[in-house]
Design a protein around this motif. Structure first.
Motif, short mmCIF file in Angstrom:
data_model
loop_
_atom_site.label_atom_id
_atom_site.label_comp_id
_atom_site.label_asym_id
_atom_site.label_seq_id
_atom_site.Cartn_x
_atom_site.Cartn_y
_atom_site.Cartn_z
N PHE B 57 0.85 -1.10 0.17
CA PHE B 57 0.09 0.07 -0.07
C PHE B 57 0.83 1.19 0.04
O PHE B 57 2.20 1.00 0.17
CB PHE B 57 -0.72 -0.02 1.08
N PRO B 58 0.37 2.36 -0.24
CA PRO B 58 1.16 3.62 -0.21
C PRO B 58 1.57 3.92 1.19
O PRO B 58 0.67 3.48 2.01
CB PRO B 58 0.07 4.75 -0.87
N SER B 59 2.65 4.63 1.16
CA SER B 59 3.14 4.94 2.86
C SER B 59 3.78 6.19 2.68
O SER B 59 4.18 6.56 1.60
CB SER B 59 3.97 3.73 2.95
N ARG B 60 4.11 6.74 4.17
CA ARG B 60 4.78 7.76 3.93
C ARG B 60 6.17 7.71 3.90
O ARG B 60 6.93 8.70 3.69
CB ARG B 60 4.31 8.73 5.15
N PHE B 61 6.60 6.46 3.92
CA PHE B 61 8.02 6.26 3.42
C PHE B 61 8.30 5.62 2.34
O PHE B 61 7.60 4.67 1.89
CB PHE B 61 8.60 4.99 4.42
N ALA B 62 8.88 6.45 1.49
CA ALA B 62 8.79 6.24 -0.02
C ALA B 62 9.51 4.74 -0.23
O ALA B 62 8.90 4.02 -1.21
CB ALA B 62 9.77 7.17 -0.75
N GLU B 63 10.22 4.35 0.47
CA GLU B 63 10.96 3.00 0.20
C GLU B 63 9.76 1.77 0.41
O GLU B 63 9.89 0.67 -0.17
CB GLU B 63 12.19 2.77 1.09
N GLU B 64 8.85 2.13 1.18
CA GLU B 64 7.88 0.99 1.74
C GLU B 64 6.50 1.11 0.72
O GLU B 64 5.74 0.03 0.91
CB GLU B 64 7.51 1.09 2.88
#
Lengths: 260, 303
Positions: B57-64
């Protein structure tokens, strides 16, 4: 021949038939009997209305807007008028089939091409279809060439075979009258000969009306011939008579190649 | 005199050669641009092009962060779009070609359909906002999104259908009518089967346009951050099929991409590029499928 009673029995008869493409008066006061189990040929120069007349018999003109019939084409023995607005074109076409100028098989198998007319009548029993397909292909002199490849596409056949397939398609529904619109104009001489022999064979069973550009063809296949010019019938008689001793000067000029 | 003609021929040949070169260059401009674009996107996003990018899912951590919800959203929207636009478009196309009388009314309908194809997509978004969201109260849901895109591609489907039908020779129709078929039987046995290739091609090209649409979906209120999936359409209990997903909020690939592009952190730009590659690949795949289908049908039916 002259005194043969069958020649005296019309299967259909045009009586004072007029036809209009919108404002164009294409057929004028046509009277013509179509004799039962005979071949009647329509000849005449391009644009004389012979195809227009032919297409009245199975109401093909109803497919396009603005066309209008006046007068009668009576279908015997019941004597009803098939161009009256009350007559249902679908019903008419179910008993009067047509073969076109250019072979127009459907892009389906040979079998399905022939079975089509039966399928749309709701016949789906395989045994019935099989029998009818074979009978029609035999009737169209195509069975021997097609029996081993019934499931192959009709487009794989040659032009002459395709036209015989179209004849089989028209025969499958047991038509009372078979209409031919210049059936050999797109074929080579050998294929033409086959179709002509077939037409002569077919008249034992069915009444035939044929439009042709080719006067030799009319002479070869037909029993009686009508010469049309500018939307009118100039002369109608037994084919021998038309081609040897026409009574009208216009007919003579046409058959001797002075115009047309 | 003779020398004059030779000179003239030389000149004409030079002109001929000149156009061949010009044509080649023009052809390559498009090709090279597309190739560069793809390559550039790929280079920018390649480090994020992993399996987990597709399943997160989208996340505020770009890598995740990943595109799972956008991918599922895009797919479900397309399902609704196809379900609405295909039957409507084909039916309308058949009616206009085979049934409609030729008069001023059908002329107006035809001109309008041609114009509809050129309406900017955001205008469809406004129409959908008023009609589906406010008037019909369908919410800012997958159903609304799918129907909006269906409106957008409807004219394309109608026109593809009409063109495919028009390619069928009159002789085939007459052959069918001549043995006593009705109009519907002719459509059912001939018109539809023979135009399937052309219609499918038009549908796929329409859908591949729909998959990249952003503006109308933003207008109707698609979300830009969704960290859950809509309820599965298949359930373990009776009646096994659930339609709740239709009313779920959604995001789609281009919107997810837009969301990442608009972030200040440079890592998210990589995500955007990776999502762009996926989107481009899907579009290319769909167009490729359209070409393949067209080829297959052309092989079978040649007029």
């Amino acid at each position: 021949m002259v005194n043969e009673p069958a020649l005296q029995t019309p299967k259909a008869e045009a009586k004072n038939l007029n036809f209009f493409y919108s404002a164009v008066h294409a057929l004028k006061n046509i009277d013509l009997p179509i004799m039962r189990r005979k071949v009647t040929a329509l000849i005449g120069p391009s644009g004389c209305g012979k195809t227009t007349f032919l297409r009245c018999f199975n109401r093909m003109h109803d497919l396009y807007p603005g066309n209008r019939y006046a007068g009668e084409i009576l279908l015997y023995p019941e004597g009803r008028n098939i161009v009256s607005p009350e007559a249902d074109p679908i019903e008419i076409r179910m008993s009067i089939s047509m073969v076109f100028q250019k072979p127009n098989p459907f892009p389906k198998s040979i079998y399905e091409n022939v079975a089509y007319g039966l399928r749309i009548r709701g016949i789906s029993k395989k045994a019935v279809l099989d029998e009818k397909v074979e009978k029609s292909l035999r009737g169209a002199a195509l069975w021997e060439e097609a029996k081993d490849r019934l499931q192959k596409s009709a487009f794989d056949l040659s032009g002459g075979q395709q036209q015989r397939l179209c004849i089989a398609r028209a025969l499958a529904t047991d038509p009372r009258i078979l209409l031919f619109d210049e059936p050999t104009s797109a074929l080579d001489p050998t294929a033409t000969t086959k179709i002509e022999e077939l037409i002569i064979e077919l008249k034992k069973e069915v009444t035939i009306l044929i439009v042709t550009h080719n006067m030799q063809q009319a002479a070869r296949v037909s029993d009686s011939t009508a010469f049309m010019y500018l939307g009118e019938i100039v002369e109608y008689d037994k084919t021998d008579k038309i081609f040897t001793a026409p009574s009208q000067r216009l007919t003579e000029e046409y058959i001797t190649g002075r115009f047309g | 005199m003779n020398g004059g003609i030779k000179k003239r021929i030389r000149f004409m040949k030079a002109m001929n050669y000149g156009f061949a070169v010009l044509g080649l260059v023009s052809t390559f401009v498009g090709l090279i641009l597309l190739g560069t674009l793809l390559l550039d996107l790929f280079m920018d996003g390649r480090e994020r092009l992993t399996y987990s990018f597709l399943t997160s899912f989208p996340s505020r951590f770009a890598e995740e962060a990943g595109i799972l919800s956008a991918l599922v959203g895009s797919f479900l929207i397309l399902v609704v779009t196809a379900a609405a636009a295909i039957p409507l478009g084909i039916a309308a196309g058949i009616y206009l070609e085979e049934y409609a009388p030729k008069n001023w009314f059908t002329d107006i309908v035809e001109i309008n359909i041609a114009n509809l194809a050129g309406v900017p997509s955001i205008v469809y978004g406004l129409l959908a906002l008023g009609l589906f969201v406010y008037a019909l109260k369908l919410g800012q849901s997958i159903l609304t999104g799918g129907l909006t895109l269906a409106l957008l591609i409807l004219p394309m489907v109608i026109m593809a259908t009409r063109e495919a039908i028009r390619a069928i020779p009159t002789a085939i129709r007459e052959g069918s009518y001549a043995v006593g078929a009705t109009k519907w039987q002719t459509v059912q046995y001939h018109i539809l089967p023979y135009s399937t290739g052309g219609i499918l091609t038009g549908i796929i090209i329409g859908l591949s346009r729909a998959i990249g649409e952003t503006a109308p979906l933003i207008t109707i209120g698609s979300l830009t951050f969704i960290a859950f999936l809509p309820e599965s359409p298949i359930s373990g209990e009776f009646p096994f099929i659930s339609l709740k997903w239709l009313s779920a909020p959604f995001t789609v690939l281009p919107i997810q991409m837009f969301n990442w592009v608009s972030r200040p952190q440079p890592e998210f730009q990589i995500n955007a590029a990776a999502a762009g590659v996926i989107l481009m690949l899907m579009t290319l795949l769909m167009n490729g499928l359209a070409i393949y289908i067209r080829y297959q049908f052309r092989k079978k039916i040649k007029w």
